[in-house]
Design an enzyme around this catalytic site. Structure first.
Site: not given
Length: 283
Positions: A8, A10, A67, A112, A124, A142
């Site tokens: 990802d 972030e 991502h 993240h 998030h 996630e």
């Protein structure tokens, strides 16, 4: 054994703003130069994990660009031995590849913390409209969802890198045996103290090597099934839509629930409800 690396953006070193993770053609600001710089570091961290996996005994590595549009990795920064997945129309989304024969471990890079987490950069879950996810009463972000989906295929999660809060959440919920590398210390939603990018890659490589060396004894992550799932949105209008799906019950103004017999069903229902809930809030 082969290793799948889900990467990802972030949680990548140096990233602390949405500007840095937004491709220009999809809302990125200014010239997109910050995004271009971040995707280079994303590619370097993914490659560092791949090199560590090979050094730890992996026979093959598949990197899944995970991502946004899932078209961020720059393959010229990757070791020539790796394969990589790009494009976002994928049945297993961020962990595409764990279903392949011979996969022995999942590694997560650039991750993240879950939505609503204090002091975690760009925290998030899935998209901006998901406020909370609970599986059998346990909060899930996630990494949790992806570890659970990998476990459905008998693949253990052995490594996580990202901000310090994300690493802590994974080790607390998925397992303390998951090797973690924090490339930054979160200060707030939009700030962090970062390692030098080169040092971040060195630590990721070392951590991935250690994780690969222990993957033969690692156990897949799972929960008790059938599982109870609660999905909360940021607005009641989204729950209005999701609550109309057969098999889904309305719990409160912004929350719906459903039951799943296994992790694959759980994940696909989650994705579908998120999609159904994509409504214009201005009427």
């Amino acid at each position: 054994m082969n290793v799948v690396i889900s990467v990802d953006m972030e949680g990548v070193c140096g990233v602390s703003s949405w500007v840095q993770v937004s491709p220009p053609e999809f809302g990125g600001l200014v010239s997109g130069s910050e995004y271009e710089r971040a995707r280079i570091q994303m590619s370097r961290e993914a490659n560092a994990a791949a090199l560590g996996a090979f050094e730890g005994g992996a026979s093959g590595v598949l990197i899944a660009d995970s991502h946004d549009t899932m078209r961020n990795l720059l393959p010229e920064y990757l070791d020539e031995r790796v394969r990589y997945v790009s494009g976002n129309d994928r049945a297993l989304s961020m962990v595409q590849g764990v279903q392949e024969k011979g996969v022995g471990a999942l590694m997560m890079v650039g991750y993240h913390a879950r939505a609503g987490t204090q002091g975690a950069p760009l925290a998030h879950t899935w998209n901006g409209s998901v406020r909370d996810v609970r599986i059998n009463g346990v909060q899930a972000g996630e990494p949790y969802l992806n570890a659970l989906l990998a476990g459905h295929y008998g693949v253990p999660t052995v490594f996580i890198s990202g901000d310090d809060v994300a690493v802590k959440q994974v080790q607390e919920s998925v397992g303390t045996e998951v090797v973690g590398v924090a490339v930054k210390e979160g200060l707030s939603m939009f700030s962090a103290v970062h390692l030098h990018p080169a040092e971040a890659c060195r630590q990721i490589r070392a951590g991935a090597k250690k994780a690969a060396e222990g993957m033969h004894s690692a156990q897949p992550f799972t929960v008790l099934f059938p599982a109870s799932v609660q999905l909360s949105f940021d607005h009641q209008a989204r729950a209005d839509q999701a609550g109309r799906v057969p098999g889904v019950t309305r719990i409160d103004a912004v929350t719906v629930g459903y039951s799943s017999p296994d992790a694959f069903h759980l994940f696909q229902m989650f994705r579908m409800l998120c999609k159904v809930a994509e409504v214009q809030l201005n009427g």
